[in-house]
Design an enzyme around this catalytic site. Structure first.
Site, PDB file in Angstrom:
ATOM      1  N   GLY A  29       0.963  -1.196   0.687  1.00 44.08           N
ATOM      2  CA  GLY A  29       0.030   0.255  -0.246  1.00 44.08           C
ATOM      3  C   GLY A  29       0.713   1.140   0.012  1.00 44.08           C
ATOM      4  O   GLY A  29       0.655   1.938  -0.886  1.00 44.08           O
ATOM      5  N   CYS A  30       1.823   1.164   0.691  1.00 43.78           N
ATOM      6  CA  CYS A  30       2.935   2.306   1.169  1.00 43.78           C
ATOM      7  C   CYS A  30       3.584   2.324  -0.354  1.00 43.78           C
ATOM      8  O   CYS A  30       3.825   3.359  -0.509  1.00 43.78           O
ATOM      9  CB  CYS A  30       3.403   2.468   2.107  1.00 43.78           C
TER      10      CYS A  30
END
Length: 156
Positions: free
Chosen positions: A44-45
């Site tokens: 996600g990051c």
């Protein structure tokens, strides 16, 4: 105390991926996209950082600075920034004090385990240092477009 749009953004001073100290006050007169993310090198990051990377030239032309903050170390940020060729600064909030000041730190759950961690939140800060918009618990792939749309609306 919970932050709201129109409030003065909490000041901070953190080291970037090169170890240089960066203060929010350094960007007075510019728009700032301040995004908190849980951890370098996670799916996600990485998605979120790449979305900001793709918009960075457009945002730079609009007098906008992007700052990513996570509790990872300066060394971790340097590797993550180099790996993804990120043209913006990543700041090391190793004790999560800045995340706490922004209300972006607290209890989380993953695979049935509870722990304390950084929330994926974004703050749009205007050139006078006031919070123009707050985005809580965002989806990494989708929210960058919303930030850009709001920025365009606010800049006129």
């Amino acid at each position: 105390m919970s932050l709201t749009a129109g409030a003065i953004a909490p000041p901070f001073e953190l080291a970037d991926a090169t170890g240089q100290l960066v203060r929010l006050a350094d960007f007075q007169g510019q728009w700032v996209i301040l995004y908190f993310y849980p951890r370098d090198n996670t799916p996600g990051c990485t998605t979120e950082a790449c979305a900001y990377r793709e918009l960075s030239a457009t945002l730079g032309d609009r007098n906008v600075v992007i700052l990513g903050i996570s509790p990872d170390s300066v060394t971790s940020h340097a590797k993550f920034q180099q790996k993804l060729d990120l043209p913006f600064r990543l700041l090391a909030d190793v004790d999560a004090k800045v995340a706490q000041a922004y209300g972006s730190y607290g209890p989380k759950k993953f695979m049935g385990k509870e722990y304390l961690g950084v929330y994926r939140d974004t703050f749009l800060i205007d050139p006078t240092g006031k919070i123009a918009a707050i985005y809580r618990r965002v989806k990494p792939a989708a929210h960058v477009a919303q930030v850009l749309a709001d920025l365009e609306r606010l800049q006129g």
